[in-house]
Design an enzyme around this catalytic site. Structure first.
Site, short mmCIF file in Angstrom:
data_model
loop_
_atom_site.label_atom_id
_atom_site.label_comp_id
_atom_site.label_asym_id
_atom_site.label_seq_id
_atom_site.Cartn_x
_atom_site.Cartn_y
_atom_site.Cartn_z
N ASP A 1 -0.20 5.22 0.71
CA ASP A 1 -0.50 6.15 1.82
C ASP A 1 -0.47 5.42 3.17
O ASP A 1 -1.23 4.47 3.38
CB ASP A 1 -1.92 6.74 1.67
CG ASP A 1 -2.03 7.80 0.59
OD1 ASP A 1 -1.42 8.86 0.74
OD2 ASP A 1 -2.75 7.54 -0.40
N ASP B 1 0.86 -1.18 0.00
CA ASP B 1 0.00 0.00 0.00
C ASP B 1 0.90 1.24 0.00
O ASP B 1 2.07 1.15 0.41
CB ASP B 1 -0.88 -0.04 1.26
CG ASP B 1 -1.78 1.18 1.35
OD1 ASP B 1 -2.26 1.66 0.31
OD2 ASP B 1 -2.00 1.66 2.48
N ASP C 1 -1.58 -0.51 5.97
CA ASP C 1 -1.73 0.14 7.27
C ASP C 1 -3.19 0.14 7.74
O ASP C 1 -3.47 0.64 8.83
CB ASP C 1 -1.24 1.60 7.22
CG ASP C 1 -2.16 2.47 6.39
OD1 ASP C 1 -2.52 2.06 5.26
OD2 ASP C 1 -2.54 3.55 6.86
#
Lengths: 261, 261
Positions: A8, A6, A208
């Protein structure tokens, strides 16, 4: 192994690289593993994400990047919407990825009509765009959401409204639930497995967010690593049901290779 | 008897009066019954609604009109928010009703702080306002929604996005559910009963929406009349669960008095 990162909250927050991001990606590549980047953020093109990564000393070609915008273009093409009329709530990345499949873009209007309505993050959102999407959907347009992220993480530990916020507005106004392309749906990950020729059991997703990255990884049967550099905190993990528990939780990317390889 | 009329979809659609609206209200008054108007729409002030009704030959003083904006002002005052700082997503009616209770209005900003966030219909909605509401709520502001109407009916049988659409966007971005003031909550109706000295058993609510007007009336134990001049169709009624079935369904207001009195 295929590592799907991922962006961001994992590789960076805003314009601030996460600790060890560049060296971890470089070492993984050096060890002969495959690397892919998968973001729900549809604001930028794959070329722009590659440039942003290059500025952080992270080597990535546009072909190694999957965005929810590009995945949406792949989905529309697969489902016969190449050449269709689309009303799009989105930013440059979404328009740029949809253009090559030959869609015609409908302008916002009180009486908007389209074959498909596509909604992603749009920081120029306004009432006429909401109403245009509503009118087109009420008149039969298919409703596609790039993703449902409620928020996006920023540099300073803060967040801003995500595409999910705008998708919810259109959903309430139209009374129709969208087809969702991005994480936690597995469509974009399946495309990555296809492009790299990888199997789920030799793939690890590093994210995240429990509700997007980990949830998608669990559904797809791949290994999941959660880093605490984004929206999820250590306390959040204490309350997780077993089926959403990541295989590994790391403070940041610094010890990813030692932990996995 | 006290007759509580919804406005949009019952008394008018856009600027088009519903059939028999003016004569029905006049005859009810002539028979000695009380009349009140109750709208979830927070866009206009009570004075503006009285003017709009006057243009349709319907006599109504601002004191006979309850809007979700005015009810929100009453609620804020009752709960100690008079004099507080409020970040408001709304139009003229909402700002005008909140001003007299002494709230200070926070400007939209990346780092917005407030004691309370109030969200109603706002046809000038933009991303900075969404983000300001999100930031203020994440920093502890109480989140109040004037109402959750998904759509508002227009003249031509069409609809446009309602306050509920914008409330949903703020709700997703902040992860917090609002306190809802307008229908189907009974707060505004209770204020009307108090102001008129009426009891539930001598009150009838006349509305066009099952999910707001009828639902509120049922919860409050008053009689409910549904008119088919707004968003609900005859087919919608066939699928209703018994606890949401109105006492009376009328094509329009033309036979209200014969049916009830």
């Amino acid at each position: 192994m295929l590592f799907v990162f991922d962006l961001d909250g994992v590789i960076y927050r805003g314009n601030q690289p996460a600790p060890c991001a560049a060296q971890t990606v470089a070492e993984i590549r050096k060890s002969g593993h495959l690397v892919f980047f998968l973001t729900n953020n549809s604001a930028k093109t794959r070329i722009q994400y590659a440039q942003k990564l290059a500025e952080m000393q992270i080597k990535a070609s546009p072909e190694e990047i999957m965005t929810s915008a590009y995945a949406t273009a792949l989905y529309l093409k697969e489902n016969g919407f190449d050449g269709a009329t689309a009303f799009v709530i989105g930013e440059e990345g979404l328009f740029a990825e949809l253009s090559p499949i030959g869609v015609a873009f409908a302008e916002p209007s009180e009486d908007c009509r389209a074959d498909v309505v596509v909604v992603g993050i749009d920081r120029s959102i306004n009432y006429l765009k909401l109403k245009s999407a509503q009118q087109a959907i009420l008149h039969g347009a298919r409703f596609i959401a790039t993703n449902r992220d409620a928020t996006y993480p920023l540099e300073n530990g803060r967040v801003e409204p995500g595409a999910g916020s705008i998708v919810a507005a259109v959903e309430v106004a139209s009374g129709v639930s969208p087809i969702v392309i991005g994480k936690p749906e597995t469509y974009s990950l399946e495309k990555i497995l296809g492009l790299t020729g990888s199997k789920p059991e030799e793939t690890v997703v590093v994210g995240d967010r429990i509700d997007t990255d980990v949830a998608m990884g669990k559904t797809a049967g791949v290994k999941t690593v959660l880093t605490l550099t984004g929206v999820t905190s250590r306390e959040d993990i204490l309350e997780l049901p077993p089926h959403l528990m990541p295989n590994l939780v790391l403070e940041n990317l610094c010890h990813l290779i030692q932990a996995l390889c």
